[in-house]
Design an enzyme around this catalytic site. Structure first.
Site, mmCIF file in Angstrom:
data_model
loop_
_atom_site.group_PDB
_atom_site.id
_atom_site.type_symbol
_atom_site.label_atom_id
_atom_site.label_comp_id
_atom_site.label_asym_id
_atom_site.label_seq_id
_atom_site.Cartn_x
_atom_site.Cartn_y
_atom_site.Cartn_z
ATOM 1 C CG ASP A 1 -6.344 -5.388 5.920
ATOM 2 O OD1 ASP A 1 -5.803 -5.367 7.071
ATOM 3 O OD2 ASP A 1 -7.217 -4.477 5.600
ATOM 4 C CG ASN B 1 -0.255 -0.070 2.521
ATOM 5 O OD1 ASN B 1 0.604 0.757 2.808
ATOM 6 N ND2 ASN B 1 -0.320 -1.094 3.389
ATOM 7 C CE LYS C 1 -8.194 -3.483 13.792
ATOM 8 N NZ LYS C 1 -6.953 -3.611 13.134
ATOM 9 C CG PHE D 1 -2.120 5.496 13.557
ATOM 10 C CD1 PHE D 1 -1.644 5.390 14.946
ATOM 11 C CD2 PHE D 1 -1.947 6.791 12.970
ATOM 12 C CE1 PHE D 1 -0.806 6.493 15.547
ATOM 13 C CE2 PHE D 1 -1.346 7.619 13.627
ATOM 14 C CZ PHE D 1 -0.705 7.734 15.043
ATOM 15 C CE LYS E 1 -10.350 0.120 11.037
ATOM 16 N NZ LYS E 1 -9.678 1.033 10.158
ATOM 17 C CE LYS F 1 10.056 -11.449 -13.917
ATOM 18 N NZ LYS F 1 10.805 -10.872 -14.978
HETATM 19 N N1 CTP Z 1 -3.393 -3.570 12.122
HETATM 20 C C1 CTP Z 1 -2.743 -4.538 12.622
HETATM 21 N N2 CTP Z 1 -2.579 -5.859 12.009
HETATM 22 C C2 CTP Z 1 -3.316 -5.970 10.957
HETATM 23 C C3 CTP Z 1 -4.080 -4.971 10.498
HETATM 24 C C4 CTP Z 1 -4.058 -3.767 11.024
HETATM 25 O O1 CTP Z 1 -1.977 -4.333 13.736
HETATM 26 N N3 CTP Z 1 -3.239 -7.176 10.192
HETATM 27 C C5 CTP Z 1 -3.393 -2.279 12.929
HETATM 28 C C6 CTP Z 1 -2.674 -1.065 12.234
HETATM 29 O O2 CTP Z 1 -1.348 -1.036 12.496
HETATM 30 C C7 CTP Z 1 -3.634 0.021 12.721
HETATM 31 C C8 CTP Z 1 -5.045 -0.569 13.069
HETATM 32 O O3 CTP Z 1 -4.616 -1.917 13.140
HETATM 33 O O4 CTP Z 1 -2.988 0.468 14.024
HETATM 34 C C9 CTP Z 1 -5.972 0.001 12.092
HETATM 35 O O5 CTP Z 1 -5.577 -0.658 10.704
HETATM 36 P P1 CTP Z 1 -6.599 -0.701 9.667
HETATM 37 O O6 CTP Z 1 -5.911 -1.201 8.243
HETATM 38 O O7 CTP Z 1 -7.098 0.780 9.288
HETATM 39 O O8 CTP Z 1 -7.803 -1.553 10.064
HETATM 40 P P2 CTP Z 1 -8.236 -2.833 9.709
HETATM 41 O O9 CTP Z 1 -8.038 -3.786 10.601
HETATM 42 O O10 CTP Z 1 -7.628 -3.295 8.630
HETATM 43 O O11 CTP Z 1 -9.880 -2.648 9.182
HETATM 44 P P3 CTP Z 1 -10.258 -2.260 7.938
HETATM 45 O O12 CTP Z 1 -9.591 -2.805 6.699
HETATM 46 O O13 CTP Z 1 -11.632 -2.754 7.992
HETATM 47 O O14 CTP Z 1 -10.224 -0.748 7.935
#
Ligand code: CTP
Length: 417
Positions: free
Chosen positions: A287, A218, A350, A332, A346, A297
């Site tokens: 995710d 990303n 979490k 975050f 969230k 490759k």
């Molecule tokens: N985070 C994490 N581990 C993951 C995904 C996210 O620790 N596998 C943490 C990120 O570092 C951040 C928070 O979770 O502090 C929110 O991440 P975000 O990507 O916004 O949330 P998601 O859980 O992925 O939810 P969504 O995709 O529905 O927004």
């Protein structure tokens, strides 16, 4: 005492002392970088240093007269006393073997050494010299003595030296010298509310490999996470940064664990969190990760890839919160819509202490930008911050973290936060 004009009254003061080595020109860059950090800089320079760069450059850039001797400074009849009293922090760039030796023995025969002898403020020395001079037992002993007295050294790095030798002696990067100086300055002015605390901070994106040359990732730059690392370190914390792949300078004075993917970040974070007092997880963790990465490759002419099977990665923030047992955990949330609603959800899902939410669809808050506009979401409080530079946002987040840690320590109930 030196006069301070009204528009300088709120600024912090760094006295830049310049001694005679080929790296003198880099002192000009240090001056500029400190000014960009809103610091008022004055300069004193030895006669030898003047042979490399004239005083006009330092005068024009600093907006102050430059002290070149003990006797003819227009703003004071005793410049070594008044300059050392004016400073919040003194930084010597470059610090030659000679000035290091003079400091060790308390010599004061020109403006720079006399100012250093009169100085009771924190000192930063960015050393630069020939390798043999740096390695000489006399210099080694002098450096050790000054460190024992509390002087903060920015060690020279290895590289090609002006004399043609290769070895340790080159002035450290300007960014490192400025980072160290701002850290020492911050601690001198604001204290160290996180002294003795260990913090784990994750930052950057993760790379989820499809094959050895391709990955899913990303647009996270890691800038916000790295700013938090510096702010936590400046507040006195012992910081371990778990960093995904980014293109940023490693902050000085922190432990860094470099990782590539979500699984490595999970293992490193959980392991480091065992001994930590708090965690801030800013990383934009992928995710999903490819279910079947291949070790060669992929060739489009041979293996037609029409779809990629993905599996969900483990949620590091949720797991760290589960293991927290009263320790503060900050997450975050980078969102493009329904920011507050998603951030609150969230926080609950979490089970962490605070979510720092931002709308990454805004120009002043997007991935990679130098500013951020965030909202601090806690179980019983929501605090909107204005658009600020990421360093300033980081300072605000760390100050809220300190408050939450103090409340947790003294058993203040959440609704009273
Ligand atoms: N985070 C994490 N581990 C993951 C995904 C996210 O620790 N596998 C943490 C990120 O570092 C951040 C928070 O979770 O502090 C929110 O991440 P975000 O990507 O916004 O949330 P998601 O859980 O992925 O939810 P969504 O995709 O529905 O927004």
């Amino acid at each position: 005492m030196l006069a301070v004009s009204p528009n300088e009254a709120t600024k912090r003061h760094v006295l830049l002392l310049v001694t005679g080595g080929i790296a003198v020109y880099k002192a000009v860059e240090v001056l500029r970088a400190l000014q960009k950090a809103d610091v008022d800089v004055r300069v004193a320079i030895t006669a030898d240093a003047c042979k490399f760069v004239g005083t006009v450059t330092f005068e024009a850039l600093s907006g102050h007269p430059v002290a070149t001797s003990l006797y003819d400074y227009p703003e004071s009849s005793i410049p070594h006393i008044d300059l050392s009293a004016w400073a919040d922090v003194v930084v010597v760039v470059p610090a030659t073997a000679n000035i290091i030796a003079k400091m060790t023995y308390g010599l004061a025969d020109e403006i720079v050494s006399a100012t250093l002898l009169a100085c009771e403020k924190p000192l930063v020395l960015a050393a630069a010299m020939n390798t043999r001079m740096w390695n000489n037992p006399a210099t080694r002993t002098n450096v050790a003595t000054l460190k024992d007295r509390g002087v903060q050294f920015v060690h020279p790095v290895s590289g090609l030296l002006a004399c043609g030798d290769t070895g340790t002696g080159k002035l450290a990067a300007v960014s490192t010298i400025v980072d160290v100086t701002l850290c020492v300055l911050n601690q001198a002015v604001c204290g160290m509310p996180l002294a003795g605390k260990k913090l784990v901070i994750t930052a950057g994106p993760t790379h989820e490999a499809l094959d050895p040359v391709r990955y899913i990732s990303n647009a996270s730059s890691g800038k916000m996470g790295y700013a938090l690392v510096r702010a936590a370190r400046n507040a006195g914390a012992n910081v371990t940064l778990i960093s995904g792949p980014v293109n940023l300078d490693i902050p000085w004075g922190v432990t860094v664990v470099q990782v590539d993917n979500a699984s490595q970040m999970y293992e490193a974070t959980l392991s480091e969190f065992k001994q930590a007092d708090a965690a801030i997880l800013t990383a934009a963790v992928a995710d999903y990760t490819p279910a079947h990465p291949v070790d060669h490759k992929l060739k489009k002419s041979i293996e037609k890839v029409s779809q990629i099977d993905l599996v969900e990665t483990k949620d590091i923030l949720a797991k760290v919160s589960e293991e927290a047992h009263g320790r503060i955990v900050v997450g975050f949330a980078a969102e493009t819509n329904n920011v507050l609603e998603y951030a609150k959800a969230k926080l609950k899902r979490k089970n962490c202490s605070m979510i720092v939410a931002n709308d990454v669809s805004r120009k002043d808050s997007s991935f990679g930008s130098d500013t951020n506009c965030v909202t601090l979401v806690m179980p019983h409080e929501v605090e909107h911050l204005p658009t600020l530079g990421k360093d300033e946002v980081a300072v605000r987040v760390i100050s809220k973290l300190v408050q939450l840690m103090n409340n947790a320590q003294f058993g203040v109930a959440a609704q009273e936060v």
